[in-house]
Design a protein around this motif. Sequence first.
Motif, mmCIF file in Angstrom:
data_model
loop_
_atom_site.group_PDB
_atom_site.id
_atom_site.type_symbol
_atom_site.label_atom_id
_atom_site.label_comp_id
_atom_site.label_asym_id
_atom_site.label_seq_id
_atom_site.Cartn_x
_atom_site.Cartn_y
_atom_site.Cartn_z
ATOM 1 N N PRO A 141 0.800 -1.224 0.000
ATOM 2 C CA PRO A 141 0.000 0.000 0.000
ATOM 3 C C PRO A 141 0.831 1.273 0.000
ATOM 4 C CG PRO A 141 -0.889 -1.579 1.581
ATOM 5 C CD PRO A 141 0.422 -2.144 1.097
ATOM 6 N N GLU A 142 1.959 1.259 0.743
ATOM 7 C CA GLU A 142 2.782 2.460 0.815
ATOM 8 C C GLU A 142 3.369 2.831 -0.543
ATOM 9 O OE1 GLU A 142 4.512 -0.301 3.961
ATOM 10 O OE2 GLU A 142 2.827 -0.471 2.561
ATOM 11 N N THR A 143 3.883 1.834 -1.244
ATOM 12 C CA THR A 143 4.497 2.123 -2.537
ATOM 13 C C THR A 143 3.438 2.382 -3.609
ATOM 14 O OG1 THR A 143 4.793 -0.283 -2.714
ATOM 15 C CG2 THR A 143 6.730 1.035 -2.172
ATOM 16 N N TYR A 144 2.254 1.772 -3.457
ATOM 17 C CA TYR A 144 1.176 2.090 -4.405
ATOM 18 C C TYR A 144 0.748 3.550 -4.243
ATOM 19 C CZ TYR A 144 -2.940 1.782 -7.311
ATOM 20 O OH TYR A 144 -3.846 1.996 -8.308
ATOM 21 N N GLU A 145 0.663 4.024 -3.008
ATOM 22 C CA GLU A 145 0.311 5.435 -2.787
ATOM 23 C C GLU A 145 1.371 6.349 -3.397
ATOM 24 O OE1 GLU A 145 -0.666 8.533 0.874
ATOM 25 O OE2 GLU A 145 -0.772 6.375 1.212
ATOM 26 N N GLN A 146 2.637 5.968 -3.268
ATOM 27 C CA GLN A 146 3.693 6.751 -3.913
ATOM 28 C C GLN A 146 3.498 6.785 -5.423
ATOM 29 O OE1 GLN A 146 7.227 4.744 -2.602
ATOM 30 N NE2 GLN A 146 7.165 5.640 -0.543
ATOM 31 N N ALA A 147 3.173 5.635 -6.002
ATOM 32 C CA ALA A 147 2.945 5.589 -7.445
ATOM 33 C C ALA A 147 1.777 6.469 -7.846
ATOM 34 C CB ALA A 147 2.684 4.138 -7.880
ATOM 35 N N PHE A 148 0.713 6.453 -7.048
ATOM 36 C CA PHE A 148 -0.475 7.247 -7.353
ATOM 37 C C PHE A 148 -0.145 8.729 -7.425
ATOM 38 C CE2 PHE A 148 -4.211 9.639 -5.981
ATOM 39 C CZ PHE A 148 -5.188 9.159 -6.847
ATOM 40 N N TYR A 149 0.641 9.216 -6.482
ATOM 41 C CA TYR A 149 0.949 10.652 -6.441
ATOM 42 C C TYR A 149 2.174 11.029 -7.260
ATOM 43 C CZ TYR A 149 -2.665 11.236 -2.924
ATOM 44 O OH TYR A 149 -3.871 11.281 -2.280
ATOM 45 N N ALA A 150 2.928 10.054 -7.740
ATOM 46 C CA ALA A 150 4.105 10.348 -8.568
ATOM 47 C C ALA A 150 3.762 10.455 -10.047
ATOM 48 C CB ALA A 150 5.178 9.279 -8.369
ATOM 49 N N ARG A 151 2.487 10.214 -10.424
ATOM 50 C CA ARG A 151 2.104 10.291 -11.837
ATOM 51 C C ARG A 151 1.561 11.678 -12.163
ATOM 52 N NH1 ARG A 151 -3.955 8.520 -12.722
ATOM 53 N NH2 ARG A 151 -4.744 9.038 -10.657
ATOM 54 N N ASP A 152 1.649 12.020 -13.410
ATOM 55 C CA ASP A 152 1.112 13.277 -13.907
ATOM 56 C C ASP A 152 -0.412 13.217 -13.914
ATOM 57 O OD1 ASP A 152 0.918 15.790 -15.017
ATOM 58 O OD2 ASP A 152 1.926 15.282 -16.901
ATOM 59 N N LEU A 153 -1.059 14.364 -14.019
ATOM 60 C CA LEU A 153 -2.500 14.395 -14.225
ATOM 61 C C LEU A 153 -2.841 13.597 -15.480
ATOM 62 C CD1 LEU A 153 -3.297 18.140 -13.467
ATOM 63 C CD2 LEU A 153 -3.846 16.164 -12.025
ATOM 64 N N ALA A 154 -3.877 12.782 -15.377
ATOM 65 C CA ALA A 154 -4.313 11.902 -16.472
ATOM 66 C C ALA A 154 -3.269 10.846 -16.810
ATOM 67 C CB ALA A 154 -4.679 12.701 -17.718
ATOM 68 N N GLY A 155 -2.323 10.643 -15.905
ATOM 69 C CA GLY A 155 -1.328 9.593 -16.112
ATOM 70 C C GLY A 155 -1.864 8.228 -15.722
ATOM 71 N N THR A 156 -1.003 7.225 -15.846
ATOM 72 C CA THR A 156 -1.393 5.834 -15.614
ATOM 73 C C THR A 156 -0.552 5.223 -14.501
ATOM 74 O OG1 THR A 156 -2.063 5.525 -17.920
ATOM 75 C CG2 THR A 156 -1.542 3.532 -16.667
ATOM 76 N N VAL A 157 -1.227 4.531 -13.590
ATOM 77 C CA VAL A 157 -0.546 3.709 -12.592
ATOM 78 C C VAL A 157 -0.773 2.248 -12.953
ATOM 79 C CG1 VAL A 157 -0.448 2.990 -10.177
ATOM 80 C CG2 VAL A 157 -0.759 5.398 -10.738
ATOM 81 N N VAL A 158 0.293 1.470 -12.956
ATOM 82 C CA VAL A 158 0.197 0.030 -13.217
ATOM 83 C C VAL A 158 0.706 -0.718 -11.994
ATOM 84 C CG1 VAL A 158 0.973 -1.896 -14.641
ATOM 85 C CG2 VAL A 158 0.506 0.321 -15.705
ATOM 86 N N LEU A 159 -0.154 -1.524 -11.401
ATOM 87 C CA LEU A 159 0.243 -2.388 -10.289
ATOM 88 C C LEU A 159 0.611 -3.757 -10.845
ATOM 89 C CD1 LEU A 159 0.469 -3.093 -7.249
ATOM 90 C CD2 LEU A 159 -1.962 -3.711 -7.329
ATOM 91 N N VAL A 160 1.892 -4.120 -10.717
ATOM 92 C CA VAL A 160 2.339 -5.446 -11.138
ATOM 93 C C VAL A 160 2.944 -6.208 -9.960
ATOM 94 C CG1 VAL A 160 4.628 -4.700 -11.943
ATOM 95 C CG2 VAL A 160 3.542 -6.720 -12.966
ATOM 96 N N GLY A 161 3.323 -5.488 -8.886
ATOM 97 C CA GLY A 161 3.735 -6.161 -7.661
ATOM 98 C C GLY A 161 2.558 -6.891 -7.048
ATOM 99 N N VAL A 162 2.807 -8.033 -6.431
ATOM 100 C CA VAL A 162 1.722 -8.882 -5.925
ATOM 101 C C VAL A 162 1.519 -8.639 -4.428
ATOM 102 C CG1 VAL A 162 0.874 -11.236 -5.667
ATOM 103 C CG2 VAL A 162 2.258 -10.621 -7.661
ATOM 104 N N PRO A 163 0.357 -8.094 -4.033
ATOM 105 C CA PRO A 163 0.090 -7.878 -2.608
ATOM 106 C C PRO A 163 -0.293 -9.175 -1.903
ATOM 107 C CG PRO A 163 -1.563 -6.782 -4.003
ATOM 108 C CD PRO A 163 -0.736 -7.649 -4.884
#
Length: 361
Positions: A259-281
């Motif tokens: 969750p911590e690194t997913y939140e980082q990914a969410f806020y590290a993207r540009d507006l209208a950017g894409t987050v891809v989760l490939v790590g397995v929780p």
Amino acid sequence: MAQQVSGVVARGKGRPVGIETIVVPDPGPGEAVVRVQACGVCHTDLHYREGGITDDFPFLLGHEAAGVVESVGEGVTEVAPGDFVVLNWRAVCGQCRACRRGRPWYCFATHNAARKMTLADGTELTAALGIGAFAEKTLVAAGQCTKVDPAASPAAAGLLGCGVMAGLGAALNTGSVGRGDSVAVIGCGGVGNAAVLGARLAGAARIIAVDVDERKLATARQLGATHTVDARAGDPVAAVRELTGGFGADVVIEAVGRPETYEQAFYARDLAGTVVLVGVPTPEMRLELPLLDVFSRGGALKSSWYGDCLPSRDFPMLIDLYLQGRLDLDAFVSETIPLTDVEEAFGRMTRGEVLRSVVEF
């Protein structure tokens, strides 16, 4: 006639794996026996040993494999004895709702061999991801065999069977990275560094690798990262934004599964950017985000299953790129080991000392 071979078996949760005699039956309709030449040691195998996937012990481990088809059952036309193949765990059914809609990379009914491999005493084995390739030979569904150019190194080619394909596909397929894009990859183990390589292959202009291990960041630079961020040294979100003109990356690939690194990914993207989760929780993990931020930032939040790959389409193409020198699969082979060293390889993998140990037969 059934054959007896040696294989790596996990008999109970957390117990060290051991070498045991495996009985491989003749292939039935739609099945194939493959003589394994190489098989990577993947975190998924360790998850099986730890009981993190199912509790259907004993398990015959191993799934990132390449080898040669030895025999096929009735009705098999896609491969023949003598074919060099990469094994996959997405043998598409062709009949489910995803397949009928022309999206077989989402197949909801992928299949495995109907017959079971067993221990010498007749105990049925659960093959990891329906493959079980830490063995000299294995029985699989013929659709799990993807024929590729035999000039490829089995140790490198087999890694397309899971982790490397997951990372490449997260960038190329799920993330749809395009020429000139900015990409950040959070977590640079085998999957994350494959995503770095995929972003480079797609023509990304800026590739930012984020990790807490300088060894992994060094590998990321070797594979095409233009910038690296040591997440121990400060806020990785701020660092990614600074490297992208204050905006954030067009595509952020999260290859950790927390969750911590997913939140980082969410806020590290540009507006209208894409987050891809490939790590397995793991099942107990939960994510909390302000719904207004999800709405106002737009873009896409995606999960990547096996890199959204279609083995029949992607494996031959990627092997061709490898043979042309454009895709450095060899960089992921940290060491080659005998079958007897799998338990020790789990330790090296857990400590982050290798991208992949590969069993060679």
